[in-house]
Every structure is written in C-alpha cells, then in structure tokens.
Write an enzyme that holds these catalytic residues in place. Structure first.
Site, PDB file in Angstrom:
ATOM      1  N   CYS A   1       3.214   8.466   1.698  1.00  0.00           N
ATOM      2  CA  CYS A   1       3.725   7.055   2.151  1.00  0.00           C
ATOM      3  C   CYS A   1       4.313   6.270   1.556  1.00  0.00           C
ATOM      4  O   CYS A   1       3.001   5.103   1.120  1.00  0.00           O
ATOM      5  CB  CYS A   1       3.022   7.385   3.361  1.00  0.00           C
ATOM      6  SG  CYS A   1       3.213   6.195   4.895  1.00  0.00           S
TER       7      CYS A   1
ATOM      8  N   GLU B   1       0.955  -0.948  -0.159  1.00  0.00           N
ATOM      9  CA  GLU B   1       0.252   0.146   0.041  1.00  0.00           C
ATOM     10  C   GLU B   1       0.932   1.396  -0.269  1.00  0.00           C
ATOM     11  O   GLU B   1       1.993   1.277   0.377  1.00  0.00           O
ATOM     12  CB  GLU B   1      -0.832  -0.212   0.939  1.00  0.00           C
ATOM     13  CG  GLU B   1      -1.692  -1.008   1.312  1.00  0.00           C
ATOM     14  CD  GLU B   1      -3.488  -1.522   1.992  1.00  0.00           C
ATOM     15  OE1 GLU B   1      -3.839  -1.731   2.033  1.00  0.00           O
ATOM     16  OE2 GLU B   1      -2.961  -0.577   3.736  1.00  0.00           O
TER      17      GLU B   1
ATOM     18  N   CYS C   1       0.852  -3.799  15.146  1.00  0.00           N
ATOM     19  CA  CYS C   1       1.306  -3.037  13.800  1.00  0.00           C
ATOM     20  C   CYS C   1       0.412  -4.116  13.483  1.00  0.00           C
ATOM     21  O   CYS C   1       1.437  -5.167  13.135  1.00  0.00           O
ATOM     22  CB  CYS C   1       2.982  -2.946  13.431  1.00  0.00           C
ATOM     23  SG  CYS C   1       2.826  -2.778  11.817  1.00  0.00           S
TER      24      CYS C   1
ATOM     25  N   CYS D   1      -1.575   4.894  10.017  1.00  0.00           N
ATOM     26  CA  CYS D   1      -0.656   4.375   9.940  1.00  0.00           C
ATOM     27  C   CYS D   1      -0.407   2.798  10.084  1.00  0.00           C
ATOM     28  O   CYS D   1      -1.546   2.477  11.848  1.00  0.00           O
ATOM     29  CB  CYS D   1       0.177   4.947  11.498  1.00  0.00           C
ATOM     30  SG  CYS D   1       0.233   6.581  10.911  1.00  0.00           S
TER      31      CYS D   1
ATOM     32  N   CYS E   1       7.067  -7.916   7.649  1.00  0.00           N
ATOM     33  CA  CYS E   1       7.873  -7.420   7.831  1.00  0.00           C
ATOM     34  C   CYS E   1       8.044  -8.083   8.918  1.00  0.00           C
ATOM     35  O   CYS E   1       7.797  -8.722   9.448  1.00  0.00           O
ATOM     36  CB  CYS E   1       7.256  -5.677   8.564  1.00  0.00           C
ATOM     37  SG  CYS E   1       9.252  -4.741   9.664  1.00  0.00           S
TER      38      CYS E   1
ATOM     39  N   CYS F   1       6.274  -6.471  15.874  1.00  0.00           N
ATOM     40  CA  CYS F   1       5.185  -4.620  16.790  1.00  0.00           C
ATOM     41  C   CYS F   1       4.406  -5.696  16.637  1.00  0.00           C
ATOM     42  O   CYS F   1       3.440  -5.767  15.746  1.00  0.00           O
ATOM     43  CB  CYS F   1       5.911  -4.202  16.486  1.00  0.00           C
ATOM     44  SG  CYS F   1       7.025  -3.408  15.684  1.00  0.00           S
TER      45      CYS F   1
HETATM   46  N1  SAH Z   1       9.144   0.355  10.086  1.00  0.00           N
HETATM   47  C1  SAH Z   1       9.072   1.289   9.634  1.00  0.00           C
HETATM   48  C2  SAH Z   1       8.073   1.923   9.760  1.00  0.00           C
HETATM   49  C3  SAH Z   1       6.996   1.610   8.871  1.00  0.00           C
HETATM   50  S1  SAH Z   1       5.829   1.675  10.180  1.00  0.00           S
HETATM   51  C4  SAH Z   1       8.796   1.669  11.275  1.00  0.00           C
HETATM   52  O1  SAH Z   1       8.287   0.882  12.626  1.00  0.00           O
HETATM   53  O2  SAH Z   1       9.189   3.376  11.793  1.00  0.00           O
HETATM   54  C5  SAH Z   1       4.969   3.689  10.538  1.00  0.00           C
HETATM   55  C6  SAH Z   1       4.661   4.058  11.913  1.00  0.00           C
HETATM   56  O3  SAH Z   1       3.340   3.600  11.858  1.00  0.00           O
HETATM   57  C7  SAH Z   1       5.887   3.654  12.692  1.00  0.00           C
HETATM   58  O4  SAH Z   1       6.206   4.721  13.839  1.00  0.00           O
HETATM   59  C8  SAH Z   1       4.875   2.454  13.792  1.00  0.00           C
HETATM   60  O5  SAH Z   1       5.182   2.240  14.733  1.00  0.00           O
HETATM   61  C9  SAH Z   1       3.691   3.369  13.317  1.00  0.00           C
HETATM   62  N2  SAH Z   1       2.520   2.496  13.705  1.00  0.00           N
HETATM   63  C10 SAH Z   1       2.766   0.951  13.031  1.00  0.00           C
HETATM   64  N3  SAH Z   1       1.244   0.526  13.716  1.00  0.00           N
HETATM   65  C11 SAH Z   1       0.592   1.059  14.007  1.00  0.00           C
HETATM   66  C12 SAH Z   1      -0.983   1.027  14.743  1.00  0.00           C
HETATM   67  N4  SAH Z   1      -1.089   0.615  14.620  1.00  0.00           N
HETATM   68  N5  SAH Z   1      -1.061   2.088  15.216  1.00  0.00           N
HETATM   69  C13 SAH Z   1      -0.514   4.131  14.694  1.00  0.00           C
HETATM   70  N6  SAH Z   1       0.716   3.789  14.551  1.00  0.00           N
HETATM   71  C14 SAH Z   1       1.490   2.159  13.977  1.00  0.00           C
HETATM   72 FE1  SF4 Z   2       7.820  -3.929  10.806  1.00  0.00          FE
HETATM   73 FE2  SF4 Z   2       5.495  -2.553  11.767  1.00  0.00          FE
HETATM   74 FE3  SF4 Z   2       7.008  -2.579  13.541  1.00  0.00          FE
HETATM   75 FE4  SF4 Z   2       7.507  -0.717  11.377  1.00  0.00          FE
HETATM   76  S1  SF4 Z   2       6.116  -0.893  13.300  1.00  0.00           S
HETATM   77  S2  SF4 Z   2       9.488  -2.063  12.277  1.00  0.00           S
HETATM   78  S3  SF4 Z   2       6.161  -1.906   9.198  1.00  0.00           S
HETATM   79  S4  SF4 Z   2       6.699  -4.209  12.444  1.00  0.00           S
END
Ligand code: SAH
Ligand code: SF4
Length: 373
Positions: A103, A90, A117, A343, A110, A114
């Site tokens: 974005c 996306e 996410c 996000c 990934c 996390c």
């Molecule tokens: N992998 C990288 C970039 C992609 S995620 C990273 O983790 O930084 C971009 C941002 O969105 C990151 O700060 C991530 O922690 C945040 N993010 C991921 N899942 C989210 C969610 N469900 N709600 C809000 N922010 C989220």
């Molecule tokens: Fe990967 Fe999502 Fe964690 Fe970013 S926030 S490092 S995309 S698992």
C-alpha cells in the site's frame, strides 16, 4: 545530481541518450535498479567502466530514509519514511495467502479533507515525486527479498491507497505506474496495480490513456448531500458525473468491473436505507447498471474524527443486503491493527504528532498515564 528513481523507462532512455548512451544501455540500467535492486553503479558488472564512472558523477539511486519499521503479529509491515521538513509518509506491506500487497502513498497529507480520514485531517503538505513514490516499492521489494534470501518477486500487487489522493498528483504518479507495469521494471500486470481515488473525475481519461490500471473509487455515500460532507470533492464532481466517468473508464480497465470502496460509519452511512439507495444508484441507473463490486471497509477510528465504526453485525447485514440485490460485496479484513497500519490511520507529520503528544501531556500535568495514540 539526478535521482534515477525519478524516471520510467522512457524517461531514463531520454536521459541516457542525452549523455550519448544507446537505448539498450538505459534498459540495462533500469533492470539493475528495479529488477535487481542495485543502486551502486560499481556493482553493475555488465556496464562499461567509463559509463559507470560517468553515472557515479552525475546520478544516484537515492532511496528514502527509514524513520521506523513496525512488524505486526499478522505479518503486516509498516515503514515510516522521512520526506524532509519534519514530514513522513507511510507504506504498508500486507501478506495474504495468495498475494502480497504493498500500500503506497502518493502525497504528504491530502487536500481532499475527508473527515473520517486521518490523512485528510492532517491537511495537504506537498506532492511526492516519482522517485519518492517508486522508492517505497523499491525499498520494500528488495529489502524483503534480501531478508527472505530470494531473488523471486515478493510483492505481487500494489495499491495506491496510502496517504494522499493519487489523481491529484498525476505528473509524478504516471511515470511511477509505468515503472511498476514495465517488464524491465516490476512487471506487474495492470490488474495487480490499483489506483484508489476519491473521484477526481477530470483525471480518469488521462489515467486510462497513459496507465490503464485497476480503479477503485471511494464512494462512501449513496447521495450527493451525504457525499458532499464525507468526500468533499463531491461538491466539484457530483455522483452523476462520477458514475459517468466510471463507466467510461471501464472501456480501458483491466477487468470489466470496478471497485467501490465504502467506509462503514456508525449512524452516518450504514442503514438499510443507505444500502437500498446504493443499490438504486448503481443497479437502477438510467443508463443501465454500473458493473462494479463493493468493498466495505470497517471504519478505523482516530482521536479527532468523532465517528465510530459500524458494528460487525451492521456491516454483515449491509453486505448481505447488497449481495442479495446482486452486487458482489466483500468486507475488508483489518490488518496491522496492532501497529496502526490500517486504512485511514496513516498519519505522517512527525512534528505535528509530537506536538499533539505535547499538548496532551500539558493538558494533563498530573496524570502520567501512558499516551494512547
Ligand atoms: N485518497 C484515495 C486513496 C487513499 S485512502 C482515496 O480516498 O480513495 C484509501 C482508502 O481508505 C479510501 O477508500 C479511504 O476512503 C479509506 N479510508 C480513509 N480513512 C479511513 C478510515 N479512517 N477508516 C477506514 N477507511 C478509511
Ligand atoms: Fe484524501 Fe483521505 Fe479522502 Fe483519500 S480518504 S481523498 S487520502 S482525505
């Protein structure tokens, strides 16, 4: 067949030279592709006919195919691109008063995992190629220009905040960043291109040397015990190492501070104590304060996360506590809510999504209510 979207300018020069063409021919070609958005060699009017024929035989400008596009009421646009084998990525366009940000995704899924996410939840499929990263920008920029009937730049900023951990795909990321920064490419200044990372410390130096763009670090927790859970790569690169690497990156960064992102999870990382611990972590650090600003992201829930978004009052109080201590703090506005473009809501596996839907349907054979995504 070579996809010319796979090259930064240096790479294209090498490829053209290997085909007996001078450097300036590669510059011309690069400008046709990235500045004018032209992928058809026959339209590149100032290239000699034999050279155009040679290009048509050996190369192409191959974009990604669009699976779907959703336009939000607030102007946000989300594209779902097919990357093969039932996978999709996306890309989200976010217009604001003074800028327009794209974005961009860097991986299919990934590996960091996390738990808040949805990309992490989906697991890792594969890295994107340089062409697949650049094709997102190429497509969005030139589609929007055509729709708006303009030759002026539409996208002013790029954030590598889509699906994936960009610093775990350096080989493809760096040429893509070069093309974004190149005056013959998108000509974006270093401060208008941001790489967001969960903290792959071992790659900070390489980024600083090769493409020193703005860095955003996903912090999400003020101590190692909590961060180990929320951002599992912390077990490999704990906070002390992460902060030291951030400090070192600042010598190369386009601004004299970096951004910490902090996703606000109710009852998990959002108390007054957490805020105070954050203040202590970055301001009362033994090596001196870390020059930074905070960007609080209200959590965007998805079905499997089991976590909740902190209340608006909690986010506000948390932001005020950081601000009072002298930390510049912003709260990210949620955009594209109506099209699942926020996000952490980017979910790319089309097959898997279908399977989830089917599982839900099977689980409720007698309840034909609409499926909520
Ligand atoms: N992998 C990288 C970039 C992609 S995620 C990273 O983790 O930084 C971009 C941002 O969105 C990151 O700060 C991530 O922690 C945040 N993010 C991921 N899942 C989210 C969610 N469900 N709600 C809000 N922010 C989220
Ligand atoms: Fe990967 Fe999502 Fe964690 Fe970013 S926030 S490092 S995309 S698992």
């Amino acid at each position: 067949m070579v996809n010319l979207l796979d090259f930064d300018l240096e790479g294209l020069i090498q490829w053209c030279e290997a085909r007996g063409q001078k450097r300036f021919r590669a510059v011309q070609l690069f400008r046709w592709i990235h500045q004018k958005g032209v992928g058809d060699f026959s339209l590149m009017s100032d290239l000699a006919k034999p050279w155009r024929d040679d290009l048509a035989l050996h190369a192409q400008v191959k974009p990604l195919s669009v699976l779907s596009r959703h336009d939000s009421a607030d102007g946000t646009i989300k594209w779902l691109f097919d990357v093969g084998e039932g996978n999709a990525i996306e890309t989200v366009f976010i217009p604001e008063d003074d800028r327009a940000t794209l974005c961009v995704s860097s991986q299919v899924g990934c590996a960091v995992g996390c738990p808040f996410c949805s990309t992490g939840y989906q697991g890792f499929s594969r890295n994107l190629s340089t062409a697949e990263i650049l094709a997102q920008l190429w497509w969005a920029e030139h589609t929007l220009r055509a729709e708006r009937g303009t030759t002026d730049r539409v996208i002013s900023n790029v954030v590598m905040m889509g699906m994936g951990e960009p610093l775990q795909n350096m080989q493809a990321l760096l040429p893509a960043l070069h093309a974004m920064l190149d005056d013959h490419g998108y000509g974006l200044s270093r401060r208008r291109v941001t790489v967001s990372t969960s903290g792959v410390v071992s790659m900070f130096d390489r980024l600083a040397q090769s493409a020193p763009v703005a860095l955003a670090v996903s912090l999400h927790a003020p101590d190692d015990a909590l961060r180990d859970r929320l951002v599992p790569i912390n077990r490999k690169y704990p906070l002390a190492e992460l902060l030291a690497a951030c400090r070192a990156y600042l010598d190369h960064a386009p601004r004299d501070f970096l951004t910490f992102e902090y996703c606000m999870l109710e009852g998990v990382n959002d108390s007054d104590q957490h805020a105070q611990a954050l203040i202590d972590l970055v301001l009362h650090h033994p090596d001196g304060p870390v020059p930074c600003k905070f960007n609080l992201i209200p959590f965007n829930p998805f079905p499997q996360s089991g976590m909740k978004r902190s209340s608006a009052q909690r986010v506000k109080a948390f932001a005020e506590q950081l601000s009072r201590a002298g930390l510049v703090t912003t709260v990210r506005k949620t955009r594209g809510d109506d099209i699942d473009a926020a996000c952490g809501q980017l979910a790319g596996d089309v097959k898997d999504r279908t399977r989830v839907h089917l599982r839900r349907i099977n689980a409720m054979p007698s309840s034909p209510q609409p499926l909520v995504n």
